[in-house]
Design an enzyme around this catalytic site. Structure first.
Site, mmCIF file in Angstrom:
data_model
loop_
_atom_site.group_PDB
_atom_site.id
_atom_site.type_symbol
_atom_site.label_atom_id
_atom_site.label_comp_id
_atom_site.label_asym_id
_atom_site.label_seq_id
_atom_site.Cartn_x
_atom_site.Cartn_y
_atom_site.Cartn_z
ATOM 1 N N LYS A 121 17.326 -10.331 -47.215
ATOM 2 C CA LYS A 121 16.674 -9.763 -46.039
ATOM 3 C C LYS A 121 16.739 -10.823 -44.949
ATOM 4 O O LYS A 121 16.065 -11.855 -45.019
ATOM 5 C CB LYS A 121 15.223 -9.402 -46.352
ATOM 6 C CG LYS A 121 14.531 -8.671 -45.219
ATOM 7 C CD LYS A 121 13.207 -8.106 -45.679
ATOM 8 C CE LYS A 121 12.553 -7.216 -44.653
ATOM 9 N NZ LYS A 121 12.319 -7.826 -43.378
ATOM 10 N N CYS A 155 -4.159 -30.793 -18.226
ATOM 11 C CA CYS A 155 -4.805 -31.828 -17.426
ATOM 12 C C CYS A 155 -4.126 -31.792 -16.065
ATOM 13 O O CYS A 155 -2.913 -31.988 -15.972
ATOM 14 C CB CYS A 155 -4.611 -33.206 -18.073
ATOM 15 S SG CYS A 155 -5.004 -34.531 -16.916
ATOM 16 N N PHE A 188 0.826 -1.201 0.000
ATOM 17 C CA PHE A 188 0.000 0.000 0.000
ATOM 18 C C PHE A 188 0.866 1.259 0.000
ATOM 19 O O PHE A 188 0.708 2.161 -0.817
ATOM 20 C CB PHE A 188 -0.935 -0.028 1.209
ATOM 21 C CG PHE A 188 -1.765 1.211 1.351
ATOM 22 C CD1 PHE A 188 -2.887 1.395 0.546
ATOM 23 C CD2 PHE A 188 -1.420 2.202 2.253
ATOM 24 C CE1 PHE A 188 -3.649 2.542 0.655
ATOM 25 C CE2 PHE A 188 -2.175 3.362 2.368
ATOM 26 C CZ PHE A 188 -3.287 3.527 1.572
ATOM 27 N N GLU A 189 1.818 1.263 0.926
ATOM 28 C CA GLU A 189 2.717 2.410 1.052
ATOM 29 C C GLU A 189 3.526 2.592 -0.241
ATOM 30 O O GLU A 189 3.696 3.702 -0.744
ATOM 31 C CB GLU A 189 3.653 2.163 2.251
ATOM 32 C CG GLU A 189 4.686 3.242 2.503
ATOM 33 C CD GLU A 189 4.089 4.559 2.996
ATOM 34 O OE1 GLU A 189 2.862 4.600 3.186
ATOM 35 O OE2 GLU A 189 4.839 5.540 3.139
ATOM 36 N N PHE A 190 3.990 1.469 -0.785
ATOM 37 C CA PHE A 190 4.786 1.514 -2.013
ATOM 38 C C PHE A 190 3.971 2.131 -3.153
ATOM 39 O O PHE A 190 4.404 3.053 -3.830
ATOM 40 C CB PHE A 190 5.235 0.087 -2.382
ATOM 41 C CG PHE A 190 6.118 0.025 -3.596
ATOM 42 C CD1 PHE A 190 7.499 0.063 -3.485
ATOM 43 C CD2 PHE A 190 5.565 -0.065 -4.881
ATOM 44 C CE1 PHE A 190 8.316 0.012 -4.602
ATOM 45 C CE2 PHE A 190 6.371 -0.111 -6.004
ATOM 46 C CZ PHE A 190 7.749 -0.071 -5.865
ATOM 47 N N ASP A 191 2.757 1.607 -3.342
ATOM 48 C CA ASP A 191 1.910 2.095 -4.430
ATOM 49 C C ASP A 191 1.578 3.572 -4.266
ATOM 50 O O ASP A 191 1.489 4.316 -5.240
ATOM 51 C CB ASP A 191 0.605 1.278 -4.491
ATOM 52 C CG ASP A 191 0.878 -0.127 -4.997
ATOM 53 O OD1 ASP A 191 1.943 -0.340 -5.607
ATOM 54 O OD2 ASP A 191 0.031 -1.015 -4.771
ATOM 55 N N CYS A 221 -9.774 -34.578 -20.168
ATOM 56 C CA CYS A 221 -8.528 -35.138 -20.680
ATOM 57 C C CYS A 221 -8.818 -36.398 -21.497
ATOM 58 O O CYS A 221 -9.497 -37.305 -21.005
ATOM 59 C CB CYS A 221 -7.592 -35.465 -19.521
ATOM 60 S SG CYS A 221 -6.098 -36.298 -20.065
HETATM 61 S S1 IVH Z 1 18.303 -1.966 -44.415
HETATM 62 C C1 IVH Z 1 16.611 2.224 -43.611
HETATM 63 N N1 IVH Z 1 19.062 -4.384 -45.119
HETATM 64 O O1 IVH Z 1 14.401 -5.531 -42.246
HETATM 65 C C2 IVH Z 1 16.979 0.865 -44.034
HETATM 66 N N2 IVH Z 1 17.365 -4.179 -43.469
HETATM 67 O O2 IVH Z 1 11.760 -3.975 -42.584
HETATM 68 C C3 IVH Z 1 17.461 0.044 -42.928
HETATM 69 N N3 IVH Z 1 16.602 -6.320 -42.551
HETATM 70 O O3 IVH Z 1 14.537 -3.211 -39.639
HETATM 71 C C4 IVH Z 1 17.310 -1.394 -43.119
HETATM 72 N N4 IVH Z 1 17.932 -7.606 -43.762
HETATM 73 O O4 IVH Z 1 15.759 -5.442 -39.322
HETATM 74 C C5 IVH Z 1 18.232 -3.648 -44.340
HETATM 75 N N5 IVH Z 1 19.878 -6.445 -45.814
HETATM 76 C C6 IVH Z 1 19.066 -5.719 -45.034
HETATM 77 C C7 IVH Z 1 18.175 -6.317 -44.118
HETATM 78 C C8 IVH Z 1 17.327 -5.508 -43.354
HETATM 79 C C9 IVH Z 1 16.990 -7.582 -42.823
HETATM 80 C C10 IVH Z 1 15.547 -5.986 -41.580
HETATM 81 C C11 IVH Z 1 15.922 -4.903 -40.625
HETATM 82 C C12 IVH Z 1 14.927 -3.803 -40.831
HETATM 83 C C13 IVH Z 1 13.789 -4.512 -41.485
HETATM 84 C C14 IVH Z 1 13.033 -3.573 -42.373
#
Ligand code: IVH
Length: 669
Positions: free
Chosen positions: A113, A422, A33-36, A404
């Site tokens: 990517k 379960c 209580f005191e903390f909150d 179950c």
């Molecule tokens: S460039 C402003 N290069 O994708 C540009 N991003 O949706 C900065 N990612 O947040 C990002 N591979 O986490 C870049 N070869 C790559 C990438 C990459 C993965 C991820 C990254 C970014 C997200 C963007």
């Protein structure tokens, strides 16, 4: 004004002190209580006086684990995301947009990517000074201590031609192999699995113990430099330079000067990416020249000079034939869809997870429905949707079971959780068998009894719980079909050896929910005997590093059951280790006097060097190779076949580490 500032500061100091007393020292100093009340007062004052903002104020921790939050740091340059595209037309549109806007020649850089979690690394005078997660794009968590454990990230740069201050961004990844291994361990420990390497990487990066992070084998790819004095105008050229400074830069980076080249890159990696050790989910296209990038600029969310092209998630449609409900070792009920077999990225899929009750209801799943199955990054295929247009209307709606399927007990769904359990742990066959299997496992008690044996023992009425393993007699086993002296002898020998397995592994072996190997080690250290652990309060439990609410509750729950206390009592009477034994490494004896050992293979309990030391401390001798003079081969995992053969042909006794530990602990040879 000064008065308010002083009051704010006094409140912050007082609350910090209370937090420390509560979370670190486990000695609560005030009532809730005191903390909150004080916390509320501070929140109100801070809200009215933003000029006294302090990221370290205790109010900033509310909502997260109080003692466990990371410090938040502002990004020097915001961390934006990329806009996603899914078709060749969209890529073409992007390319044409750039061409029109620049109205001059330009180069594109194509990259993979990577599907992990993004990180920003700051280097000053060639030294890594800070690593920040993306956070909300403006502010992220300072995870430097964890990132420093990632071997592919240089702490000091090579060469001399790097800018005095710059930032490099990229992705932290958990390679497939490490991901699979981690999930195997978690499955064995009854811990929830990570759905994909991305979640696993992000979760690991937010782990509070850098030692755990170090064990998980994270990797990195860096793909974007930022700073006032970068070496070149070209992004591609900067990456090449960064490679010479020691960063891990992908080899799959290409400069392209036409759309055809871009599509060639996309098509190549669309299939080739499946052979990569890490997860990728698309291609990133970037305008190479920094000058041109600045020209094109940014929208509020993403750069105009780059886009992501996402690979199609691997999915297929097929008919749902029926739904099974499986009971796991800790009683978790998993709904599993039985499907009309369908080919999905190279394998035939017949079963897929239907997750939990909420998802079943959300999709409004009916038997006979055409369902979408996806593999994506996950190991187990999952149902990701239902094609309602294809519904014939004949099938029954899928409902989550109430009882179950194995023992008929009414299921429970704890508040705030999506899973059903379960609760009849002591009387539900799959749970009992699963518990025993976990207990006998190699990383647990290492008893010679796998799934089939346990099934056999259980069906024959020889075991009904873990303790039952220690009550099985030789003559009981000899009555079983195809069981002879040898297999029964092996089993009994491993039962004997299991009595030397240290306390922390016994703790892991008894299968408390959420208590995996690492947690068991922590608990054993903090509570060096089972009595201390059984008597621990919630506050004492969560005061232990890395032990949070869920684990603490699970431990309390486990020991609150009389049947579990009785189980521990029984196991104790059979001679299992229920306290940390720190003495074993220090003790000196002459139990191995005159005996010569050869050590081979990999061990679980102690390192090779520790075993060497133990042999010498107990009067024995170590030698490197097997000869007629060798008395024992201390064999671990993966002992070479040639050595094994030689030891056998010379009639030398081969012992495992537990037999060895028994030898030096009690009776000698
Ligand atoms: S460039 C402003 N290069 O994708 C540009 N991003 O949706 C900065 N990612 O947040 C990002 N591979 O986490 C870049 N070869 C790559 C990438 C990459 C993965 C991820 C990254 C970014 C997200 C963007």
């Amino acid at each position: 004004m000064e008065e308010i500032k002083q009051r704010i500061e006094a409140l912050r100091a007082e609350i910090d002190r209370w937090n420390h007393q509560y979370y670190v020292l486990a000695q609560p100093a005030v009532s809730d209580f005191e903390f909150d009340r004080k916390l509320k007062e501070l929140e109100t004052l801070e809200a009215g006086h933003p000029e006294f903002y302090d990221p370290h104020s205790p109010t900033r921790r509310v909502g997260s684990d109080l003692n466990k939050a990371f410090v938040q740091v502002e990004h020097r340059y915001p961390m934006l995301s990329l806009s996603n595209t899914y078709s060749e037309e969209e890529v073409t549109d992007f390319y044409n947009r750039v061409r029109k806007a620049l109205n001059e020649d330009f180069e594109m850089v194509c990259e993979l990517k990577y599907d992990g979690t993004s990180i920003s690394l700051i280097y000053e005078n060639g030294t890594l000074v800070r690593a920040i997660t993306r956070g909300d794009g403006t502010r992220g968590d300072d995870v430097t201590a964890n990132v420093r454990t990632i071997k592919s990230i240089p702490l000091k740069l090579r060469g001399t031609d790097y800018p005095a201050l710059f930032e490099i961004r990229g992705e932290i990844l958990l390679p497939w192999l490490a991901f699979d291994r981690l999930n195997e361990e978690r499955a064995e420990a009854g811990e929830p699995l990570f759905a994909n390497p991305r979640n696993a990487a992000a979760g690991t990066l937010k782990t509070l113990n850098p030692q755990i992070v170090a064990q998980r084998k994270l990797d990195s790819y860096l793909y974007y430099l930022l700073g006032e004095k970068l070496p070149a105008d070209g992004h591609f050229e900067n990456l090449e330079k960064a490679r010479t400074w020691g960063f891990k830069i992908s080899d799959a980076v290409r400069k392209c000067s036409s759309l055809e080249e871009v599509f060639r890159f996309i098509n190549y990696w669309n299939t080739e990416r499946k052979n990569l050790p890490v997860a990728t989910d698309g291609i990133v296209l970037k305008v190479n020249s920094t000058r041109q990038q600045l020209n094109l600029g940014w929208t509020a969310k993403s750069p105009r000079w780059a886009i992501a092209y996402k690979f199609q998630a691997e999915s297929a449609e097929t008919v749902l034939k029926s739904v099974d409900f499986q009971v796991g070792r800790v009683g978790t009920i998993t709904p599993v869809a039985n499907l009309e077999p369908v080919l999905l990225s190279g394998t035939i899929v017949k079963r897929a997870s239907l997750h939990n009750e909420d998802i079943i209801n959300k999709f409004d799943v009916h038997i006979g429905d055409v369902c979408r199955v996806e593999k994506g990054g996950e190991i187990i295929p999952k149902i990701t949707g239902v094609n309602k247009d294809a519904r014939t209307g004949a099938g029954e709606k899928v409902r989550f079971i109430e009882y179950c399927p194995a023992c008929g007990t009414r299921l429970v769904r704890p508040e705030g959780e999506a899973a059903h359990y379960c609760p009849n742990n002591a009387g539900c066959a799959p749970q009992i068998k699963g518990m025993i299997e976990h207990f006998t496992g190699r990383k647990a008690m290492n008893i010679n009894a796998g799934e089939e044996t346990i099934h056999l023992f259980y069906e024959a009425g020889l075991v009904n719980d873990i303790a039952g393993l220690y009550e099985i007699r030789l003559e009981d086993m000899l009555k079983l079909e195809r069981w002879g002296e040898k297999s029964a002898g092996n089993f009994l020998e491993s039962i004997e050896a299991s009595k030397q397995i240290p306390y922390d592994r016994v703790l892991y072996a008894i299968g408390i929910r959420f208590v995996g190997e690492t947690v068991a080690k922590r608990l054993a250290k903090a509570f060096p005997s089972i009595e201390e652990l059984m008597d621990a309060t919630y506050e004492q439990l969560i005061a232990v590093d890395e032990i949070g609410d869920a684990i603490a509750r699970s431990v309390l729950d486990y020991f609150s059951a009389g049947s579990n206390r009785e189980l521990i009592r029984k196991l104790k009477s059979y001679g299992l280790q229920w306290a940390l034994d720190a003495g074993i490494l220090a003790e000196r004896t002459d139990r191995l006097q005159g005996k010569t050992f050869v050590i081979s293979g990999v061990f679980t309990e102690h390192s090779r060097d520790e075993y060497k030391e133990l042999i010498e401390k107990n009067g024995g001798k170590n030698t490197g190779s097997i000869s007629a003079k060798t008395h024992f081969v201390l064999a671990g995992e993966n002992m070479g076949p040639a050595k094994l053969q030689k030891a056998k042909s010379l009639g030398i006794k081969i012992i495992n580490e537990y037999e060895f530990l028994t030898m030096i602990q009690n009776q000698g040879i």
